[in-house]
Design an enzyme around this catalytic site. Structure first.
Site, PDB file in Angstrom:
ATOM      1  N   ALA A  40       0.834  -1.204   0.000  1.00  0.00           N
ATOM      2  CA  ALA A  40       0.000   0.000   0.000  1.00  0.00           C
ATOM      3  C   ALA A  40       0.869   1.255   0.000  1.00  0.00           C
ATOM      4  O   ALA A  40       0.569   2.226  -0.701  1.00  0.00           O
ATOM      5  CB  ALA A  40      -0.930  -0.008   1.215  1.00  0.00           C
ATOM      6  N   ASN A  41       1.954   1.244   0.774  1.00  0.00           N
ATOM      7  CA  ASN A  41       2.836   2.417   0.801  1.00  0.00           C
ATOM      8  C   ASN A  41       3.398   2.706  -0.594  1.00  0.00           C
ATOM      9  O   ASN A  41       3.464   3.856  -1.028  1.00  0.00           O
ATOM     10  CB  ASN A  41       4.019   2.194   1.747  1.00  0.00           C
ATOM     11  CG  ASN A  41       3.612   2.187   3.209  1.00  0.00           C
ATOM     12  OD1 ASN A  41       2.480   2.508   3.548  1.00  0.00           O
ATOM     13  ND2 ASN A  41       4.536   1.802   4.073  1.00  0.00           N
ATOM     14  N   GLU A 135       5.760  -9.298   1.164  1.00  0.00           N
ATOM     15  CA  GLU A 135       4.853  -9.362   2.315  1.00  0.00           C
ATOM     16  C   GLU A 135       3.560 -10.121   1.999  1.00  0.00           C
ATOM     17  O   GLU A 135       2.639 -10.121   2.807  1.00  0.00           O
ATOM     18  CB  GLU A 135       4.542  -7.960   2.846  1.00  0.00           C
ATOM     19  CG  GLU A 135       5.744  -7.346   3.565  1.00  0.00           C
ATOM     20  CD  GLU A 135       5.434  -6.027   4.257  1.00  0.00           C
ATOM     21  OE1 GLU A 135       6.152  -5.709   5.221  1.00  0.00           O
ATOM     22  OE2 GLU A 135       4.496  -5.314   3.842  1.00  0.00           O
ATOM     23  N   ASN A 179      17.718  -2.933  -0.148  1.00  0.00           N
ATOM     24  CA  ASN A 179      18.486  -1.989   0.662  1.00  0.00           C
ATOM     25  C   ASN A 179      19.737  -2.710   1.175  1.00  0.00           C
ATOM     26  O   ASN A 179      20.012  -3.851   0.795  1.00  0.00           O
ATOM     27  CB  ASN A 179      17.618  -1.383   1.782  1.00  0.00           C
ATOM     28  CG  ASN A 179      17.228  -2.402   2.851  1.00  0.00           C
ATOM     29  OD1 ASN A 179      17.774  -3.508   2.908  1.00  0.00           O
ATOM     30  ND2 ASN A 179      16.294  -2.039   3.695  1.00  0.00           N
ATOM     31  N   THR A 214      19.799   0.348  -2.620  1.00  0.00           N
ATOM     32  CA  THR A 214      19.651   1.644  -1.949  1.00  0.00           C
ATOM     33  C   THR A 214      20.493   1.624  -0.679  1.00  0.00           C
ATOM     34  O   THR A 214      20.603   0.597  -0.003  1.00  0.00           O
ATOM     35  CB  THR A 214      18.179   1.972  -1.626  1.00  0.00           C
ATOM     36  OG1 THR A 214      17.683   1.045  -0.654  1.00  0.00           O
ATOM     37  CG2 THR A 214      17.313   1.918  -2.881  1.00  0.00           C
ATOM     38  N   LEU A 215      21.092   2.771  -0.374  1.00  0.00           N
ATOM     39  CA  LEU A 215      22.099   2.835   0.686  1.00  0.00           C
ATOM     40  C   LEU A 215      21.774   3.912   1.710  1.00  0.00           C
ATOM     41  O   LEU A 215      22.685   4.535   2.269  1.00  0.00           O
ATOM     42  CB  LEU A 215      23.464   3.126   0.057  1.00  0.00           C
ATOM     43  CG  LEU A 215      23.929   2.169  -1.056  1.00  0.00           C
ATOM     44  CD1 LEU A 215      24.994   2.819  -1.925  1.00  0.00           C
ATOM     45  CD2 LEU A 215      24.451   0.873  -0.448  1.00  0.00           C
ATOM     46  N   ALA A 243       9.638   4.630   5.411  1.00  0.00           N
ATOM     47  CA  ALA A 243       9.054   4.761   4.069  1.00  0.00           C
ATOM     48  C   ALA A 243       9.965   5.421   3.032  1.00  0.00           C
ATOM     49  O   ALA A 243       9.525   5.694   1.927  1.00  0.00           O
ATOM     50  CB  ALA A 243       7.703   5.473   4.098  1.00  0.00           C
ATOM     51  N   ALA A 244      11.240   5.668   3.384  1.00  0.00           N
ATOM     52  CA  ALA A 244      12.167   6.202   2.375  1.00  0.00           C
ATOM     53  C   ALA A 244      12.249   5.221   1.207  1.00  0.00           C
ATOM     54  O   ALA A 244      12.170   5.612   0.035  1.00  0.00           O
ATOM     55  CB  ALA A 244      13.559   6.428   2.977  1.00  0.00           C
ATOM     56  N   ASP A 246      10.061   2.972   0.329  1.00  0.00           N
ATOM     57  CA  ASP A 246       8.785   2.904  -0.399  1.00  0.00           C
ATOM     58  C   ASP A 246       8.641   4.095  -1.340  1.00  0.00           C
ATOM     59  O   ASP A 246       8.170   3.951  -2.481  1.00  0.00           O
ATOM     60  CB  ASP A 246       7.611   2.856   0.587  1.00  0.00           C
ATOM     61  CG  ASP A 246       7.622   1.575   1.422  1.00  0.00           C
ATOM     62  OD1 ASP A 246       8.113   0.537   0.930  1.00  0.00           O
ATOM     63  OD2 ASP A 246       7.144   1.618   2.575  1.00  0.00           O
ATOM     64  N   GLY A 281       6.208   9.652   9.759  1.00  0.00           N
ATOM     65  CA  GLY A 281       5.176   8.746   9.266  1.00  0.00           C
ATOM     66  C   GLY A 281       5.560   8.048   7.987  1.00  0.00           C
ATOM     67  O   GLY A 281       6.649   8.250   7.440  1.00  0.00           O
ATOM     68  N   SER A 285       4.177  10.800   4.702  1.00  0.00           N
ATOM     69  CA  SER A 285       5.433  11.498   4.392  1.00  0.00           C
ATOM     70  C   SER A 285       5.806  11.396   2.915  1.00  0.00           C
ATOM     71  O   SER A 285       6.824  11.931   2.485  1.00  0.00           O
ATOM     72  CB  SER A 285       6.566  10.917   5.239  1.00  0.00           C
ATOM     73  OG  SER A 285       6.974   9.650   4.743  1.00  0.00           O
TER      74      SER A 285
HETATM   75  P1  ADP Z   1      14.852   1.451   3.097  1.00  0.00           P
HETATM   76  O1  ADP Z   1      13.882   2.414   3.706  1.00  0.00           O
HETATM   77  O2  ADP Z   1      14.209   0.397   2.253  1.00  0.00           O
HETATM   78  O3  ADP Z   1      15.892   0.912   4.040  1.00  0.00           O
HETATM   79  P2  ADP Z   1      16.853   3.331   2.179  1.00  0.00           P
HETATM   80  O4  ADP Z   1      17.047   3.724   3.601  1.00  0.00           O
HETATM   81  O5  ADP Z   1      18.034   2.807   1.440  1.00  0.00           O
HETATM   82  O6  ADP Z   1      15.650   2.325   1.994  1.00  0.00           O
HETATM   83  O7  ADP Z   1      16.293   4.641   1.417  1.00  0.00           O
HETATM   84  C1  ADP Z   1      15.901   4.650   0.067  1.00  0.00           C
HETATM   85  C2  ADP Z   1      16.456   5.886  -0.618  1.00  0.00           C
HETATM   86  O8  ADP Z   1      15.969   7.059   0.028  1.00  0.00           O
HETATM   87  C3  ADP Z   1      17.981   5.973  -0.577  1.00  0.00           C
HETATM   88  O9  ADP Z   1      18.538   5.334  -1.711  1.00  0.00           O
HETATM   89  C4  ADP Z   1      18.218   7.475  -0.584  1.00  0.00           C
HETATM   90  O10 ADP Z   1      18.294   7.956  -1.915  1.00  0.00           O
HETATM   91  C5  ADP Z   1      16.986   8.037   0.108  1.00  0.00           C
HETATM   92  N1  ADP Z   1      17.302   8.288   1.533  1.00  0.00           N
HETATM   93  C6  ADP Z   1      17.139   7.445   2.571  1.00  0.00           C
HETATM   94  N2  ADP Z   1      17.572   7.991   3.734  1.00  0.00           N
HETATM   95  C7  ADP Z   1      18.019   9.223   3.411  1.00  0.00           C
HETATM   96  C8  ADP Z   1      18.599  10.310   4.157  1.00  0.00           C
HETATM   97  N3  ADP Z   1      18.805  10.229   5.495  1.00  0.00           N
HETATM   98  N4  ADP Z   1      18.939  11.444   3.470  1.00  0.00           N
HETATM   99  C9  ADP Z   1      18.733  11.542   2.142  1.00  0.00           C
HETATM  100  N5  ADP Z   1      18.205  10.560   1.386  1.00  0.00           N
HETATM  101  C10 ADP Z   1      17.855   9.417   1.997  1.00  0.00           C
END
Ligand code: ADP
Length: 298
Positions: A40-41, A135, A179, A214-215, A243-244, A246, A281, A285
């Site tokens: 959903a996200n 999931e 990730n 993703t890092l 949710a980064a 997502d 959130g 967000s």
């Molecule tokens: P997940 O939430 O699945 O662990 P990530 O943490 O790798 O995924 O985040 C996904 C993407 O969001 C990253 O590749 C990056 O581009 C962006 N992102 C995540 N955290 C940050 C942050 N603290 N500052 C800037 N961009 C971020």
């Protein structure tokens, strides 16, 4: 259009002074309920990025399910293939202590009842991109990937949470997004830098043609038949990193569906991910396309 086959959850969050030990009863804050589930996200993330989105999943008949469906529908997501069934809805019970540490129990509920035979090719017609996570049952994910490919869509797997996937499974997808911790689970490399991320992506390419790792605040790397690349993260003030990933997936899917290059799609994904961490959130967000484009051209 974008078809998302995946989980829909209600997240129930309560603040606690500390996490209880077995046998103990603690008083917490009033609970908050938030819409969640990676499926959903990511559907909402893609919608905000301007995608036409269809969500395929299962919710329960416990009151939460109807709320979830109505909420997605009101935003413009097609939920005709998200059925309300006789089961509990997927719920995440989340306690957050004073240090901000989470303890989470996920009860998959209706999500675990989405079976391969529930997927119909008609629901995938016209899809340019199919977005999947882990999931819902693996058999269902596999069938969704096959139908997606037969329908001519590009099939993206966000292999989260990390599950034991066979190499033959990964070959079902056109694009794999993981990730750092999932990359570690799937290829054994302790990924904590862009260099190691690229090594992981190269290793995983033996099974899936295109891999994005993703890092977090180090950005993202990719390896594909067209080449490799690194997208540094955009600098923002992080408030809540929920949710980064997502946000990243939703933006990536929409950009690829528009025919953009992988480099451009990852750049939009990184902008969406960065914007998502500036707000608390999950679904609340997720940034709009306008916000992301303005951020990229600022
Ligand atoms: P997940 O939430 O699945 O662990 P990530 O943490 O790798 O995924 O985040 C996904 C993407 O969001 C990253 O590749 C990056 O581009 C962006 N992102 C995540 N955290 C940050 C942050 N603290 N500052 C800037 N961009 C971020």
């Amino acid at each position: 259009s974008i078809v998302v086959v995946g989980s829909l959850n209600m997240d129930l969050v309560v603040k606690v002074p500390r996490h209880p030990v077995p046998g103990e009863t603690l008083l917490g804050s009033d609970y908050e309920s938030h819409f969640g589930g990676k499926g959903a996200n990511q559907a909402v993330a893609a919608l905000r990025m301007g995608g036409k989105v269809r969500m395929i999943g299962r919710v329960g008949n416990d009151g939460f399910g109807e709320r979830i469906k109505a909420h997605l529908k009101a935003q413009g997501i097609n939920v005709n293939a998200t059925l309300c069934i006789n089961s509990p809805t997927g719920v995440a019970f989340i306690s957050v202590d004073k240090e901000g540490q989470n303890a989470i129990i996920v009860s998959p509920g209706a999500n675990s009842r989405l079976k391969p035979e529930h997927l119909s090719p008609i629901e995938f017609e016209g899809a340019s991109v199919v977005v999947l996570q882990l999931e819902v049952p693996l058999d269902t994910v596999r069938r969704a990937a096959r139908i997606g490919r037969e329908s001519g869509a590009r099939v993206i797997l966000n292999a989260a949470p990390a599950l034991p996937l066979a190499p033959a499974d990964l070959a079902l997808f056109d694009l794999l997004v993981v990730n750092e911790s999932e990359a570690h689970a799937y290829c054994g490399l302790a990924v904590d830098s862009p260099g190691l991320g690229l090594e992981a992506a190269r290793a995983l390419r033996e099974r899936c043609p295109t891999v994005v790792v993703t890092l977090g605040r180090q950005g993202a790397v990719w390896a594909s038949p067209e080449g490799e690349g690194y997208q540094p993260a955009f600098e923002v003030r992080a408030v809540d990193t929920t949710a980064a990933g997502d946000a990243f997936i939703g933006a990536l899917a929409v950009a690829l569906g528009e025919g953009k290059s992988l480099a451009e799609a990852v750049r939009l994904g990184a902008a969406a991910g960065a914007l998502a961490v500036t707000k608390p959130g999950a679904q609340s967000s997720l940034p709009s396309r306008l916000e992301a484009e303005a951020f990229l051209s600022a």
